[in-house]
Design an enzyme around this catalytic site. Structure first.
Site, PDB file in Angstrom:
ATOM      1  N   HIS A  45      -9.968   1.086   4.257  1.00 52.24           N
ATOM      2  CA  HIS A  45      -8.929   1.507   4.836  1.00 52.24           C
ATOM      3  C   HIS A  45      -9.049   2.745   5.937  1.00 52.24           C
ATOM      4  O   HIS A  45      -9.556   3.671   5.690  1.00 52.24           O
ATOM      5  CB  HIS A  45      -7.674   1.881   3.935  1.00 52.24           C
ATOM      6  CG  HIS A  45      -6.216   2.167   4.433  1.00 52.24           C
ATOM      7  ND1 HIS A  45      -5.880   3.181   5.566  1.00 52.24           N
ATOM      8  CD2 HIS A  45      -5.249   1.116   4.581  1.00 52.24           C
ATOM      9  CE1 HIS A  45      -4.690   2.670   5.917  1.00 52.24           C
ATOM     10  NE2 HIS A  45      -4.355   1.702   5.410  1.00 52.24           N
ATOM     11  N   SER A  63       2.338  -1.936  10.310  1.00 54.57           N
ATOM     12  CA  SER A  63       3.907  -1.919  10.800  1.00 54.57           C
ATOM     13  C   SER A  63       4.288  -3.303  10.413  1.00 54.57           C
ATOM     14  O   SER A  63       5.116  -3.991  11.135  1.00 54.57           O
ATOM     15  CB  SER A  63       4.222  -1.506  12.195  1.00 54.57           C
ATOM     16  OG  SER A  63       3.856  -0.132  12.355  1.00 54.57           O
ATOM     17  N   ASN A  89       0.981  -1.147  -0.003  1.00 53.45           N
ATOM     18  CA  ASN A  89      -0.076  -0.234  -0.136  1.00 53.45           C
ATOM     19  C   ASN A  89       0.959   1.199  -0.022  1.00 53.45           C
ATOM     20  O   ASN A  89       1.527   1.591   0.888  1.00 53.45           O
ATOM     21  CB  ASN A  89      -0.905   0.042   1.141  1.00 53.45           C
ATOM     22  CG  ASN A  89      -1.962   1.301   1.367  1.00 53.45           C
ATOM     23  OD1 ASN A  89      -1.876   1.997   0.306  1.00 53.45           O
ATOM     24  ND2 ASN A  89      -2.330   1.387   2.439  1.00 53.45           N
ATOM     25  N   TRP A  90       1.130   1.677  -1.188  1.00 52.50           N
ATOM     26  CA  TRP A  90       2.019   2.863  -1.119  1.00 52.50           C
ATOM     27  C   TRP A  90       1.393   4.273  -0.684  1.00 52.50           C
ATOM     28  O   TRP A  90       2.322   5.278  -0.666  1.00 52.50           O
ATOM     29  CB  TRP A  90       2.356   3.048  -2.807  1.00 52.50           C
ATOM     30  CG  TRP A  90       3.633   1.910  -3.198  1.00 52.50           C
ATOM     31  CD1 TRP A  90       3.944   1.035  -2.542  1.00 52.50           C
ATOM     32  CD2 TRP A  90       3.844   1.941  -4.520  1.00 52.50           C
ATOM     33  NE1 TRP A  90       4.801   0.267  -3.352  1.00 52.50           N
ATOM     34  CE2 TRP A  90       4.652   0.894  -4.633  1.00 52.50           C
ATOM     35  CE3 TRP A  90       3.734   2.784  -5.636  1.00 52.50           C
ATOM     36  CZ2 TRP A  90       5.701   0.529  -5.684  1.00 52.50           C
ATOM     37  CZ3 TRP A  90       4.659   2.382  -6.916  1.00 52.50           C
ATOM     38  CH2 TRP A  90       5.492   1.350  -6.872  1.00 52.50           C
ATOM     39  N   LYS A  91       0.089   4.076  -0.365  1.00 50.47           N
ATOM     40  CA  LYS A  91      -0.438   5.502  -0.023  1.00 50.47           C
ATOM     41  C   LYS A  91      -0.443   6.529  -1.117  1.00 50.47           C
ATOM     42  O   LYS A  91      -0.320   6.281  -2.142  1.00 50.47           O
ATOM     43  CB  LYS A  91       0.081   5.899   1.319  1.00 50.47           C
ATOM     44  CG  LYS A  91      -0.203   4.527   2.405  1.00 50.47           C
ATOM     45  CD  LYS A  91      -0.213   4.738   3.904  1.00 50.47           C
ATOM     46  CE  LYS A  91      -0.506   3.604   4.686  1.00 50.47           C
ATOM     47  NZ  LYS A  91      -0.394   3.717   6.057  1.00 50.47           N
ATOM     48  N   GLU A 101      -6.344  -4.652  10.511  1.00 52.88           N
ATOM     49  CA  GLU A 101      -5.284  -3.620  10.279  1.00 52.88           C
ATOM     50  C   GLU A 101      -5.636  -2.702  11.673  1.00 52.88           C
ATOM     51  O   GLU A 101      -6.459  -1.699  11.364  1.00 52.88           O
ATOM     52  CB  GLU A 101      -5.338  -2.870   9.417  1.00 52.88           C
ATOM     53  CG  GLU A 101      -4.146  -1.946   9.229  1.00 52.88           C
ATOM     54  CD  GLU A 101      -3.757  -1.332   7.714  1.00 52.88           C
ATOM     55  OE1 GLU A 101      -2.722  -1.749   7.148  1.00 52.88           O
ATOM     56  OE2 GLU A 101      -4.642  -0.607   6.998  1.00 52.88           O
ATOM     57  N   GLY A 139       2.116   2.746  10.797  1.00 55.19           N
ATOM     58  CA  GLY A 139       3.068   3.406  10.511  1.00 55.19           C
ATOM     59  C   GLY A 139       3.956   3.731  11.758  1.00 55.19           C
ATOM     60  O   GLY A 139       4.642   4.731  11.974  1.00 55.19           O
ATOM     61  N   GLU A 145      -7.579   4.997   6.716  1.00 54.62           N
ATOM     62  CA  GLU A 145      -7.208   6.468   6.616  1.00 54.62           C
ATOM     63  C   GLU A 145      -8.483   6.994   5.503  1.00 54.62           C
ATOM     64  O   GLU A 145      -8.579   8.110   5.582  1.00 54.62           O
ATOM     65  CB  GLU A 145      -5.874   6.491   5.862  1.00 54.62           C
ATOM     66  CG  GLU A 145      -4.648   6.405   6.798  1.00 54.62           C
ATOM     67  CD  GLU A 145      -3.564   5.845   6.362  1.00 54.62           C
ATOM     68  OE1 GLU A 145      -3.223   5.654   5.110  1.00 54.62           O
ATOM     69  OE2 GLU A 145      -2.498   5.372   7.238  1.00 54.62           O
ATOM     70  N   GLY A 160       2.705  -0.988   4.641  1.00 57.39           N
ATOM     71  CA  GLY A 160       2.627   0.306   4.017  1.00 57.39           C
ATOM     72  C   GLY A 160       4.002   0.867   3.908  1.00 57.39           C
ATOM     73  O   GLY A 160       4.661   0.741   2.780  1.00 57.39           O
TER      74      GLY A 160
HETATM   75  P1  PGA Z   1       2.231   0.616   7.680  1.00 57.93           P
HETATM   76  O1  PGA Z   1       0.693   0.851   7.085  1.00 57.93           O
HETATM   77  O2  PGA Z   1       2.812  -0.696   7.256  1.00 57.93           O
HETATM   78  O3  PGA Z   1       2.978   1.819   7.423  1.00 57.93           O
HETATM   79  O4  PGA Z   1       1.867   0.635   9.118  1.00 57.93           O
HETATM   80  C1  PGA Z   1      -0.060  -0.136   6.727  1.00 57.93           C
HETATM   81  C2  PGA Z   1      -1.350   0.348   5.959  1.00 57.93           C
HETATM   82  O5  PGA Z   1      -1.656   1.531   6.681  1.00 57.93           O
HETATM   83  O6  PGA Z   1      -1.926  -0.101   5.168  1.00 57.93           O
END
Ligand code: PGA
Length: 256
Positions: A98, A216, A11-13, A168, A174, A100, A237
């Site tokens: 997600h 993470s 997931n490159w966001k 998640e 993060g 976010e 992520g």
């Molecule tokens: P992260 O993000 O690996 O940086 O915790 C995962 C995600 O939000 O999909």
């Protein structure tokens, strides 16, 4: 996706900020991902890179996915992107729900509409659920159950083959491997999610739905989560933005 393959989803966001960098990251990942036979790698870049990255690999070990989708396939919705449009440029997967996106206003009802239309359009749906914190009374379990059940409302059994559930927890996103879910906590969640799916769809259908972990996931914790947490893969992520780290995750996972 073969049932026995582990699923590693990047997931490159909102990254990277140019097509050039996106192509470079993709080629650096491709070197390893195209060789790892026990893994289905999925790269979810920002929408605008999907088409170009899709052209860079023609096998099946790497697929491209989107990070979100709209709940209609046509209409007056300025700025939105439909499941059909995603499919037409080569996306095979889409992340839905997600945390976010939920934090920016996406409701359970929105998630449910997105899940349904994406599945109907033939995309594989990576549905995310996760609590913001844990409490001693375990009210977070009630919250997760509601998130999962409402997301799957009206989803017929025959669409389950294209569903992936990502556990998640928001509190683990993060950070670093040490802040992620423990293998024991993951194992409990695995059982919990399977139980809800079994109540909704019966044991056989539920048993085929992959359950992956996000929050993470790093080279330092994937092995224990695979061996003791029973996960079927990871949504990665920040560690997916460094080809070396992501490739390390692929190599570790491929060794099981
Ligand atoms: P992260 O993000 O690996 O940086 O915790 C995962 C995600 O939000 O999909």
């Amino acid at each position: 996706m073969s049932k026995n393959k582990k699923l590693i989803i990047a997931n490159w966001k909102l990254n990277p900020n140019s097509l050039k960098e996106a192509k470079k990251l993709f080629s650096d990942i491709k070197k390893t991902a195209s060789k790892t036979s026990k893994i289905q790698t999925v790269i979810c870049p920002p929408f605008v890179y999907i088409n170009e990255l899709n052209k860079m690999y023609s096998g099946h070990r790497i697929e491209i996915g989107a990070q979100n989708v709209f709940w209609e396939n046509k209409g007056k919705y300025t700025g939105e992107i439909s499941p059909s449009a995603l499919k037409s440029v080569g996306a095979k997967y889409v992340i839905v729900g997600h945390s976010e996106a939920r934090a920016l206003g996406e409701s359970n009802a929105d998630v449910n509409k997105k899940v349904n239309i994406a599945l109907k359009t033939g995309l594989k749906v990576v549905l995310c659920i996760g609590e913001s914190k844990r409490d001693l009374q375990a009210l977070y379990l009630k919250f997760l159950k509601e998130e999962l059940e409402s997301a799957l409302s009206d989803v017929p059994k025959n669409h389950l083959k294209n569903l992936i559930i990502t556990y998640e927890p928001i509190w683990a996103i993060g950070k670093t491997a040490g802040d992620a879910v423990s293998p024991h906590q993951m194992y409990e969640m695995y059982i919990f999610i399977k139980k809800i799916l079994t109540e909704l769809y019966g044991k056989l259908s539920a048993s085929n739905v992959p359950i992956i972990y996000g929050g993470s996931a790093e080279p330092g914790n994937v092995e224990e989560l695979l061996t003791q947490g029973d996960v079927d893969g990871f949504l990665v992520g920040h560690a997916s933005l460094e080809a070396q780290q992501f490739n390390e995750i692929l190599k570790i996972t491929n060794s099981f």
